[in-house]
Design a protein around this motif. Structure first.
Motif, PDB file in Angstrom:
ATOM      1  N   THR A   1       0.836  -1.312  -0.001  1.00 38.03           N
ATOM      2  CA  THR A   1      -0.166  -0.123  -0.038  1.00 38.03           C
ATOM      3  C   THR A   1       0.732   1.238  -0.245  1.00 38.03           C
ATOM      4  N   ASP A   2       1.959   1.304   0.733  1.00 30.91           N
ATOM      5  CA  ASP A   2       2.821   2.531   0.949  1.00 30.91           C
ATOM      6  C   ASP A   2       3.363   2.612  -0.690  1.00 30.91           C
ATOM      7  N   TYR A   3       3.796   1.429  -1.303  1.00 26.95           N
ATOM      8  CA  TYR A   3       4.279   1.773  -2.894  1.00 26.95           C
ATOM      9  C   TYR A   3       3.191   2.434  -3.592  1.00 26.95           C
ATOM     10  N   CYS A   4       2.095   1.755  -3.586  1.00 25.29           N
ATOM     11  CA  CYS A   4       1.113   2.410  -4.437  1.00 25.29           C
ATOM     12  C   CYS A   4       0.670   3.906  -3.935  1.00 25.29           C
ATOM     13  N   ILE A   5       0.545   4.024  -2.695  1.00 25.80           N
ATOM     14  CA  ILE A   5       0.423   5.435  -2.231  1.00 25.80           C
ATOM     15  C   ILE A   5       1.338   6.649  -2.884  1.00 25.80           C
ATOM     16  N   ALA A   6       2.680   6.085  -2.784  1.00 21.31           N
ATOM     17  CA  ALA A   6       3.618   7.053  -3.386  1.00 21.31           C
ATOM     18  C   ALA A   6       3.458   7.268  -4.878  1.00 21.31           C
ATOM     19  N   TRP A   7       3.238   6.366  -5.508  1.00 22.98           N
ATOM     20  CA  TRP A   7       2.858   6.272  -6.919  1.00 22.98           C
ATOM     21  C   TRP A   7       1.714   7.204  -7.190  1.00 22.98           C
ATOM     22  N   SER A   8       0.687   7.119  -6.422  1.00 19.79           N
ATOM     23  CA  SER A   8      -0.523   7.777  -6.619  1.00 19.79           C
ATOM     24  C   SER A   8      -0.543   9.416  -6.017  1.00 19.79           C
ATOM     25  N   LEU A   9       0.399   9.681  -5.000  1.00 21.82           N
ATOM     26  CA  LEU A   9       0.446  10.995  -4.721  1.00 21.82           C
ATOM     27  C   LEU A   9       1.213  11.493  -5.733  1.00 21.82           C
ATOM     28  N   ALA A  10       2.131  10.976  -6.303  1.00 18.24           N
ATOM     29  CA  ALA A  10       2.975  11.594  -7.414  1.00 18.24           C
ATOM     30  C   ALA A  10       2.159  12.084  -8.750  1.00 18.24           C
ATOM     31  N   ARG A  11       1.261  11.335  -8.939  1.00 18.26           N
ATOM     32  CA  ARG A  11       0.276  11.375 -10.183  1.00 18.26           C
ATOM     33  C   ARG A  11      -0.812  12.701  -9.747  1.00 18.26           C
ATOM     34  N   LEU A  12      -1.023  12.877  -8.511  1.00 20.09           N
ATOM     35  CA  LEU A  12      -1.991  14.064  -7.966  1.00 20.09           C
ATOM     36  C   LEU A  12      -1.278  15.019  -7.566  1.00 20.09           C
ATOM     37  N   GLY A  13       0.027  15.174  -7.594  1.00 16.88           N
ATOM     38  CA  GLY A  13       0.768  16.335  -7.560  1.00 16.88           C
ATOM     39  C   GLY A  13       0.472  17.440  -6.575  1.00 16.88           C
ATOM     40  N   GLN A  14       0.173  17.058  -5.373  1.00 15.67           N
ATOM     41  CA  GLN A  14      -0.162  18.055  -4.415  1.00 15.67           C
ATOM     42  C   GLN A  14       1.040  18.314  -3.472  1.00 15.67           C
ATOM     43  N   SER A  15       1.242  19.446  -3.352  1.00 10.58           N
ATOM     44  CA  SER A  15       2.513  19.862  -2.498  1.00 10.58           C
ATOM     45  C   SER A  15       2.074  19.282  -0.825  1.00 10.58           C
ATOM     46  N   ALA A  16       0.901  19.189  -0.466  1.00 13.07           N
ATOM     47  CA  ALA A  16       0.670  18.865   0.740  1.00 13.07           C
ATOM     48  C   ALA A  16       1.104  17.493   1.328  1.00 13.07           C
ATOM     49  N   SER A  17       1.325  16.738   0.137  1.00 13.79           N
ATOM     50  CA  SER A  17       1.670  15.163   0.133  1.00 13.79           C
ATOM     51  C   SER A  17       3.280  15.249   0.622  1.00 13.79           C
ATOM     52  N   ALA A  18       3.715  16.120   0.669  1.00 12.83           N
ATOM     53  CA  ALA A  18       5.332  16.267   0.564  1.00 12.83           C
ATOM     54  C   ALA A  18       5.967  15.472   1.744  1.00 12.83           C
ATOM     55  N   SER A  19       5.312  15.938   3.037  1.00 19.18           N
ATOM     56  CA  SER A  19       5.766  15.268   4.396  1.00 19.18           C
ATOM     57  C   SER A  19       5.373  13.864   4.336  1.00 19.18           C
ATOM     58  N   THR A  20       4.229  13.545   3.800  1.00 19.61           N
ATOM     59  CA  THR A  20       3.832  12.033   3.849  1.00 19.61           C
ATOM     60  C   THR A  20       5.076  11.028   2.809  1.00 19.61           C
ATOM     61  N   LEU A  21       5.195  11.753   1.764  1.00 21.64           N
ATOM     62  CA  LEU A  21       6.236  10.982   0.909  1.00 21.64           C
ATOM     63  C   LEU A  21       7.702  10.899   1.616  1.00 21.64           C
ATOM     64  N   GLU A  22       8.129  12.135   2.384  1.00 19.87           N
ATOM     65  CA  GLU A  22       9.177  12.145   2.982  1.00 19.87           C
ATOM     66  C   GLU A  22       9.298  10.970   4.117  1.00 19.87           C
ATOM     67  N   GLY A  23       8.266  10.821   4.789  1.00 26.47           N
ATOM     68  CA  GLY A  23       8.170   9.838   5.987  1.00 26.47           C
ATOM     69  C   GLY A  23       8.207   8.531   5.148  1.00 26.47           C
ATOM     70  N   ILE A  24       7.685   8.099   4.212  1.00 29.72           N
ATOM     71  CA  ILE A  24       7.751   6.967   3.242  1.00 29.72           C
ATOM     72  C   ILE A  24       9.082   6.585   3.070  1.00 29.72           C
ATOM     73  N   ALA A  25       9.728   7.801   2.380  1.00 28.51           N
ATOM     74  CA  ALA A  25      11.194   7.834   1.908  1.00 28.51           C
ATOM     75  C   ALA A  25      12.144   7.351   2.898  1.00 28.51           C
ATOM     76  N   ARG A  26      11.734   7.797   4.281  1.00 28.60           N
ATOM     77  CA  ARG A  26      12.873   7.709   5.186  1.00 28.60           C
ATOM     78  C   ARG A  26      12.494   6.401   6.246  1.00 28.60           C
ATOM     79  N   SER A  27      11.372   6.056   6.212  1.00 29.30           N
ATOM     80  CA  SER A  27      11.015   4.903   7.002  1.00 29.30           C
ATOM     81  C   SER A  27      11.951   3.740   6.795  1.00 29.30           C
ATOM     82  N   SER A  28      12.810   3.298   7.974  1.00 27.69           N
ATOM     83  CA  SER A  28      13.542   2.172   7.923  1.00 27.69           C
ATOM     84  C   SER A  28      12.927   0.802   7.750  1.00 27.69           C
ATOM     85  N   SER A  29      11.578   0.712   8.002  1.00 30.35           N
ATOM     86  CA  SER A  29      10.819  -0.318   7.808  1.00 30.35           C
ATOM     87  C   SER A  29      10.235  -0.616   6.403  1.00 30.35           C
ATOM     88  N   ASN A  30      10.695   0.292   5.437  1.00 35.00           N
ATOM     89  CA  ASN A  30      10.147   0.020   4.097  1.00 35.00           C
ATOM     90  C   ASN A  30      11.712  -0.427   3.462  1.00 35.00           C
TER      91      ASN A  30
END
Length: 225
Positions: free
Chosen positions: A150-179
């Motif tokens: 789901t995190d993979y799909c969320i990141a892909w979809s948020l990129a498609r939506l292109g909303q700057s409000a998603s930046a902190s969410t994407l940063e969290g996914i990118a930095r998560s050591s569990s991913n």
């Protein structure tokens, strides 16, 4: 994400009645993944993937066949029941039908992982990105952390939506050591797409700072403009 092939298996013994679904999906041109779902018939199925990163179709076909063979060797057989339905259509939709489809996707996202729906959550997330449903953006951000798929799909979809409000969410996914790396990578790429200039420069600097000393010193001392 386009469903290319699906096998639905079942196992019945005594009071046990389980299903196991295997999907071959195309996530981008020439790139495929193998996903699976399993659990008790009629209940919400658990999801997973056998491919940590997308691969060529031939390789994905082998993974698909190996997984099906492994389950059949354990007593599973072809299931006669209908496959899990997908939120898609093969013909143009009227405006009313488009609104109904959008609302169905948003409803499924609101339900999250605790849903009795037959729609796969990861597919619904991906579909929201394909259709560029801006209304889905806050719902997608609320679903982070369920699992890697789901995190993979969320990141892909948020990129498609292109909303700057998603930046902190994407940063969290990118930095998560569990991913794992492929999930962090797509989140980083998505973040670069939606970030403003200042944030993008910060991302580039973070990437440089993570490099070995000689290469980091070279890049810091030489303009890349």
């Amino acid at each position: 994400m386009k469903l290319v092939k699906q096998t639905r298996l079942s196992f019945r013994q005594g009071t046990s009645d389980k299903v196991y679904e295997v999907d071959l999906c195309e996530v981008s041109e020439g790139q495929f993944v193998v996903n699976f779902r399993y659990g008790r018939r009629g209940a919400t199925l658990r999801e997973g993937t056998k491919t940590t990163t997308p691969m060529a179709r031939g390789d994905a076909e082998r993974v698909f066949n190996q997984l099906v063979d492994a389950k059949t060797s354990k007593g599973y057989g072809e299931d006669a029941g209908p496959p899990t339905p997908e939120p898609k259509t093969s013909k143009p939709l009227s405006p009313a039908d488009q609104d109904a489809r959008k609302e169905a996707i948003l409803t499924r996202l609101r339900e999250g992982k605790n849903s009795s729906s037959k729609w796969s959550l990861s597919r619904t997330i991906w579909r929201a990105g394909e259709l560029k449903l801006i209304e889905a953006e806050p719902l997608l951000r609320s679903l982070v952390g369920i699992n890697e798929m789901t995190d993979y799909c969320i990141a892909w979809s948020l990129a498609r939506l292109g909303q700057s409000a998603s930046a902190s969410t994407l940063e969290g996914i990118a930095r998560s050591s569990s991913n794992r790396e492929h999930v962090r990578h797509i989140a980083t790429q998505a973040l670069r797409l939606i970030a403003d200039d200042e944030s993008r420069r910060s991302l580039v600097q973070q990437a440089i700072d993570s490099l070995p000393d000689p290469l980091r010193s070279f890049l810091n001392n030489n303009s890349m403009d």
